[in-house]
Structures are given as C-alpha cells and as structure tokens.
Enzyme design. Structure first.
Site, PDB file in Angstrom:
ATOM      1  N   GLU A 111      -0.727   8.054  -2.142  1.00 51.12           N
ATOM      2  CA  GLU A 111       0.291   8.173  -2.985  1.00 51.12           C
ATOM      3  C   GLU A 111       0.036   9.426  -4.238  1.00 51.12           C
ATOM      4  O   GLU A 111       0.888   9.846  -4.546  1.00 51.12           O
ATOM      5  CB  GLU A 111       0.549   6.853  -3.879  1.00 51.12           C
ATOM      6  CG  GLU A 111       1.084   5.625  -2.811  1.00 51.12           C
ATOM      7  CD  GLU A 111       0.894   4.232  -3.713  1.00 51.12           C
ATOM      8  OE1 GLU A 111      -0.041   3.904  -3.995  1.00 51.12           O
ATOM      9  OE2 GLU A 111       2.051   3.858  -4.030  1.00 51.12           O
ATOM     10  N   ALA A 152      -6.811   2.481  -4.127  1.00 53.74           N
ATOM     11  CA  ALA A 152      -7.358   1.891  -5.713  1.00 53.74           C
ATOM     12  C   ALA A 152      -8.601   1.075  -5.328  1.00 53.74           C
ATOM     13  O   ALA A 152      -9.142   0.775  -4.210  1.00 53.74           O
ATOM     14  CB  ALA A 152      -6.094   0.895  -5.963  1.00 53.74           C
ATOM     15  N   GLU A 202      -1.919  -1.232   2.027  1.00 56.54           N
ATOM     16  CA  GLU A 202      -1.735  -2.127   0.904  1.00 56.54           C
ATOM     17  C   GLU A 202      -1.295  -3.515   1.706  1.00 56.54           C
ATOM     18  O   GLU A 202      -1.823  -4.454   1.191  1.00 56.54           O
ATOM     19  CB  GLU A 202      -0.786  -1.898  -0.063  1.00 56.54           C
ATOM     20  CG  GLU A 202      -1.372  -0.707  -1.033  1.00 56.54           C
ATOM     21  CD  GLU A 202      -1.177   0.463  -0.557  1.00 56.54           C
ATOM     22  OE1 GLU A 202      -0.666   0.920   0.508  1.00 56.54           O
ATOM     23  OE2 GLU A 202      -1.460   1.652  -1.392  1.00 56.54           O
ATOM     24  N   GLY A 209      -3.546   4.117  -2.486  1.00 54.44           N
ATOM     25  CA  GLY A 209      -3.137   5.043  -3.930  1.00 54.44           C
ATOM     26  C   GLY A 209      -3.641   6.485  -3.621  1.00 54.44           C
ATOM     27  O   GLY A 209      -3.343   7.415  -4.471  1.00 54.44           O
TER      28      GLY A 209
END
Ligand code: NAI
Length: 671
Positions: free
Chosen positions: A137, A88, A159, A134
């Site tokens: 993911e 992210a 994270e 992310g």
C-alpha cells in the site's frame, strides 16, 4: 552528478549536497546532487521492515522535512536484504482492544499514505524481495513502482488471510491502477505476484535487473511520465454502474468457496471497494466488526502458529543439508526427491531399478513445469534430480531419506546396507507413518542418527512435515532435521515417537466416526457435505478414499484400537474397492475426481459429532507429550489436515473460545 551506487552502505551524497540531519531510528534520508531524495527504510532491531506505529510516525516526520525543502523526486527503498516491507505490525494489530484503537490503526496508514500520494514532487517505490500488505500500500501511494527482476520478488495484499482488509489505501489505489477484476482477485485471495506478473498487470511500471535498479529509479522518477492507470473495461468496472457487475461476480465466487460465511472479510472488502471508495473509515461499524471478529483473531493466531513452526525450521547452528539421497521412488519417495530438487538441493533417487524411478521423474517434470514458469529454472531443477539405482549418492549425501515399503524388516535390512556407506555426520531419516522409531533403530551402529521426517501426501501441496524425535532424548538430530524441513520451505512439527504421531492419530478416529455415520444409513455425500460446510477442505470419506481404504483400515486397527471396523469399510476392502487408486470406494472415481450425488439434509449436530473424536484425540496426544503443547497440536492439525482455520484450531476452539491469546514470547516471532 554524484552517483549513489549503494547508499545503503555508503553516504556518497554527503559531499554533494547537504543532508537532512537523521533524527529517525527507522528511516534514512539522503539527497543527491540531482536534487533527488533517497529514503531508505531500515526498521531498527528487525530483519524485516514491518510498519509499526513508530515507523509510520517517523515517515510523517520525513514528509514534513521534505515539505520544508521539496526534492525534485523521492525514491523509497529498503535496506533489508529480504525485501521492501512485510506489512503492518501483526503484534500491534493483535493488541487492539477498543473500537477507537481499531479505527485509529486504519486512520494512521490511510491518512499518511493519502498525504504521500498528494505530494507535489514525483515519487517512486524501488522494490526488491517481499512487498506485502501495508508495504504494497505504501508503494501504491507512490507515483511509480519498479520491481527487481529476481525470483524472490513478491507483491501481495495478504490481509484477507488474517481475516482483515487492506485498509491503508490498497482498496482504493490497487483497483485504480490495475482494474477491478485483477485487484479484487488479489485482495480477496491474497494471491502473490512475482516480478513478471507485477509488470504484466501494471502493478509495477517495469521489472529491472537488480544491478540496474538505482539507475532505472533515477530515470523513471524524473521522467515526468504520467502515472499508470487502469484503462478500458477493467477501469470501467471500477465505476458505477459496472462496478455492481464486478461486485456481484466476486460475491458469487466467495459464496461458492465459503457458503456458510465463516470468513467475513472478503464480502466486507467488496462492500468497502464498491460503496466506500476503499475507505474503511467511511464505514466505521463494518470496520470495527471485521477488526474485532473472532475470525480475524483466530486467523492471526494461525499466522503466529505458523511463525512458530517456521522458527523450528531456522537453521541455528545445525549443519546445512545440501545433498539428499532418497531410497524408494514410489508415491512418497519420488515426490520428496522432486520437491527437494525444486527447492535447490542436489538429489539422488534410488529404487530397485531404473524403470521404477522413471514415473517419479515424469511427475517431477510436470511439477517443475507447473511451479517454475521459467523453462531454464525448470530444466535446472530437473538436472538436480539424479536417478541413482545403484545408490552411489549415499556416500556423498548429508541426509538419506528412506521411503520404501512400510515393513519393519525391509527397512532394517536397508539400514544395515546403508549405514556403513554414510559419510560421517550424515543424517538418516525414515518417512514411516506407522512404525516405531525405537524398533527401526535396533541394529544401527549409531542409533542417534536416525530420525523420522514424515511428509504428507501429496508432498508438493501439504505444508506440514512431522519430525520425530531423536534417540534417547538426543535433540541435535531432530533440530537438524527441522532445519532441513525449513530449508525446503515446509513447516516442521517436532513430535515424539508414538503411533500415528500427531496428524494420523487425530485423523483416524475422525474418519472412523464418519464411516459409522455411513453404517447408520447416511450417504457419503451427506456426511462429507456437513464437514465441508464446517470448513474442512475435503470431507472425511473423500479423504479416506484418497488415502486408500486398506490404509484406513490398518490405521483404524493400529490407532483407534477398535475391535470391529465399520461395516462399510470392511465390506469395501473385502471386495477390493480401495478408493481412488482402484477407481471406487465410498465414491466412484473418474479422472481423479469423485462422482458425487446430491447430498441429503444432514442431521442436526453431525459435524460436531464427527469432529469430537478428533478433538479428544488431539487432547490425548498433548497429554501424552507427543507434541509439546496445545498450540502446537492446533498448528499441526491445521497445517497437516487443513482443519478449518477460522476456528483457530481444534483445541483452541474447544477450550478458551475467542478470548485466547498467544503470548508473543512463545511464538518464535521472527522479529
Ligand atoms: P510405494 O509402494 O509407492 O513406494 C515404495 C517404493 O520403494 C517402491 O517403488 C519400491 O520399489 C521401493 N522399494 C522397496 N524396497 C526397496 C529397497 N530395498 N530399496 C530400494 N527401493 C525399494 O510406497 P509409498 O506410499 O511411497 O510409501 C513409502 C513410505 O512412506 C512408507 O514408509 C509409508 O508408510 C510412508 N508414507 C506413505 C504415505 C502415503 O500416503 N502413501 C504418506 C506418508 C508416509
């Protein structure tokens, strides 16, 4: 069938099948004659793929286009040489200012990836380089994953290191794929998996040589194979009632590492996985408390400080260093040489005779076996490290690093003999911790070629290197030295020539204050326990023992300007109990470990009292211009000493509490 050899550069499919018009800035969608859709992420204006709001919004639009005309299969890949996706966008995360915004950020990725996971056609993530947060993911939402069998392949959910959790489906899909124990380990530590481990864990369906990736992707995505899932005990540990067992075990491990609960994200990850199926949107209060926590804000700050240090390590137009010659094969020189060879440089290592180089080579062999799992790579690193008692390497080196005994005259004499043999443009560096560069430069024909490159002990595990400024404000040599430090994977901190530079200068008064507490009657165990509870990686007395009490005594004299050393220090040095190296100091040392008794109760405010002189000294070093600003001082103290990262740094913590934000323009953000 149209072969797409590399549609990052060509559009080989254009004549074979109609192409969706490309209305997107960050994604490219191509269809081939087999009916496969190849979706390439290439974030505009950036060298890495970060998953900003706009990038995700476009992915939703791509999925719309694919729904309108479903492909036989979808392959997602990246056009960036560095990797698949870095996660992210940290800047967007740092700007979150309301609970609604925090929830929206999580919902954005969670919903989109759920949609991707539910498409009726098979999907595959084709991964090279980094695939983080992310980005991983996103890959987990695909039916299959292939990774490049290359040394830079790195998969991780980091994270937790930013004080948050993998909220875009990682907490749901990773445990389902590889089982709870391995998934919790990755999510709670941020541990990275290389290609081999990814395949062994089942995180990737296979690792494939880079040149065969596309062919393998085509075959796999159309294979009709059932997607992988965890089986057996690892799978059972995902479900009631055994998930309680896995959770309890993970909680115990966290409590051991962080008994004070300075880091709230790891327990939150366990709760979200165990009770909410990995969906943070089901636990809005927990979600908000983590995303809005001071810890997350401070860890993001630390991340950006790290990026700022990394930016000093970017080469710019500095001439690269390929050959290094190290003089002095002792504790430091030997390990510096070994590290440089590990990182791909050709290194010659000199000492007074071959026998003094041998122990350094033995240590290097162990380091390579530990760090480079591949035996051939370990052998190659070892071959790059060449013992050179006669100093033949000096004439060919781009950089000569001196790491001999800490004596001004010995170092000057060495420079006199080395300087005439250096090739034009070669840089000369000293690893001195306490001598003045100004003094060391006297006598050099070209004083501007000497800089300080100050490594910390142990070299392999300390991320920071202080780079001491050039002669008379000459910044070119310092910049080149910083680029060298960056190239060997360390974080350069530019500092001015001053006693103790930054890190030792702030450590000295802190260690002395800890010793005064011992003089007052506290047990070393009690003092150290108070500081590890505060969040230091090691207590100050164990640290003093590790550094050597003779060194600590000398540093105290030089750096803290103290008239009288603490009694406990003088007494131990007097009887030759110098710490770890002699087997006893504040602790008795056995097999490299201190023998500790039970710590007693610490007096109220002990940690704050001991940290205060460190903070004060950091402030003084900034005022004296040793580092450029308070943020850099925080970066140096955190990466040079391990100072409790959740605080955001000694000066941050004591000035602007939790509201401090770094201006992204200041941080050397890699974007
Ligand atoms: P050390 O005593 O372990 O090694 C010094 C080596 O230099 C010895 O092997 C010695 O034989 C060799 N040497 C001495 N004169 C030489 C010459 N003229 N030519 C070739 N080799 C010569 O010392 P250590 O601890 O590695 O320190 C080296 C430098 O690094 C010093 O300047 C020290 O201040 C600095 N330093 C030390 C740290 C530590 O924790 N030990 C941390 C950071 C810097």
């Amino acid at each position: 069938m149209t072969q797409i050899s590399d549609s990052r550069h060509t559009d080989a499919s254009a004549d074979a099948a109609p192409r969706d018009a490309d209305p997107w800035r960050h994604w490219r969608l191509e269809r081939d004659a087999d009916g496969l859709a190849w979706l390439t992420l290439d974030r505009a204006g950036s060298t890495v793929n970060t998953l900003s709001r706009e990038v995700l919004a476009e992915l939703a639009a791509v999925l719309d286009a694919l729904t309108a005309r479903p492909p036989r299969g979808l392959v997602i890949r990246s056009a960036k040489p560095a990797g698949f996706a870095a996660g992210a966008d940290v800047d967007e995360f740092a700007r979150l200012d309301t609970p609604e915004a925090a929830r929206a950020l999580i919902a954005r990725g969670w919903d989109l990836y759920a949609r991707l996971a539910g498409v009726p056609y098979p999907t595959l993530a084709l991964i090279h380089g980094h695939c983080l947060g992310g980005g991983l993911e996103l890959a987990l939402a695909c039916r299959y994953r292939l990774v490049a069998d290359a040394p830079d392949t790195t998969l991780a959910l980091p994270e937790v290191m930013l004080g948050i959790f993998p909220g875009w489906g990682g907490m749901l899909r990773l445990p389902a794929l590889i089982g709870a124990p391995a998934a919790l380990d990755m999510m709670l530590t941020g541990r990275r998996c290389d290609a081999r481990r990814s395949a062994a864990l089942g995180l990737a369906d296979a690792r494939v040589p880079t040149r065969l990736l596309e062919q393998a992707a085509r075959k796999t995505v159309l294979s009709g194979r059932r997607p992988r899932r965890a089986r057996g005990l690892p799978a059972l540990l995902n479900r009631w009632p055994l998930n309680a067992l896995a959770a309890a075990q993970a909680r115990r491990r966290i409590a051991q590492k962080d008994p004070q609960g300075h880091y709230p994200a790891p327990p939150a990850i366990i709760t979200l996985w165990q009770r909410h199926g990995g969906n943070a949107l089901q636990a809005p209060a927990l979600l908000e408390s983590i995303l809005a926590s001071d810890t997350a804000r401070n860890l993001v700050r630390v991340f950006r400080l790290q990026e700022r240090l990394k930016a000093y390590g970017k080469a710019g137009d500095a001439a690269p260093v390929a050959r290094v010659h190290v003089v002095g094969a002792g504790v430091m020189g030997g390990d510096i040489a070994a590290w440089c060879a590990l990182r791909g440089l050709t290194v010659t290592l000199q000492d007074q005779d071959a026998a003094r180089i041998a122990p350094a080579l033995a240590r290097a062999g162990k380091l390579y076996a530990r760090r480079l799992k591949d035996r051939r790579a370990a052998r190659a690193a070892f071959d790059r490290l060449v013992p050179d008692p006669d100093g033949h390497g000096i004439a060919r080196a781009d950089l000569v690093i001196e790491a001999i005994v800490e004596q001004l005259e010995a170092k000057r004499a060495l420079y006199r003999s080395i300087e005439p043999r250096l090739k034009p443009g070669a840089l000369l560096a000293t690893n001195t911790s306490s001598l003045s560069l100004k003094d060391l430069r006297t006598g050099l024909a070209q004083p501007s070629r000497l800089v300080g490159i100050h490594f910390f002990n142990p070299v392999a595990s300390m991320p920071l290197v202080e780079v001491v400024n050039g002669h008379d404000g000459d910044t070119a040599a310092q910049a080149r030295a910083c680029a060298f430090v960056g190239a060997i994977g360390k974080l350069p901190l530019p500092v001015r020539d001053a006693p103790g530079f930054l890190v030792n200068a702030v450590l000295a008064p802190y260690l002395l204050e800890a010793m005064r507490a011992v003089d007052e009657g506290l047990a070393p165990e009690t003092v150290d326990a108070a500081l590890t509870a505060f969040g230091m990686p090691m207590g100050p007395l164990e640290l003093a023992d590790t550094v050597g009490l003779d060194v600590a005594l000398a540093a105290g004299r030089q750096l803290a300007g103290q008239a009288e050393p603490p009694r406990c220090l003088a007494e131990r040095v007097g009887r030759g109990a110098l710490g770890r190296k002699t087997g006893s100091g504040f602790y008795a040392w056995r097999d490299g470990k201190p023998a500790r008794r039970q710590a007693g109760p610490a007096p109220e405010g002990l940690a704050a009292r001991l940290v205060a002189p460190l903070v004060e000294q950091a402030r003084r070093q900034v005022e004296a211009g040793v580092v450029q600003d308070a943020d850099l001082a925080d970066a140096g103290v955190i990466f040079g000493t391990g100072y409790a990262p959740y605080t955001g740094g000694p000066l941050h913590q004591h000035t602007s509490a939790s509201q401090h934000r770094i201006d992204p323009g200041d941080t050397g953000n890699p974007d």
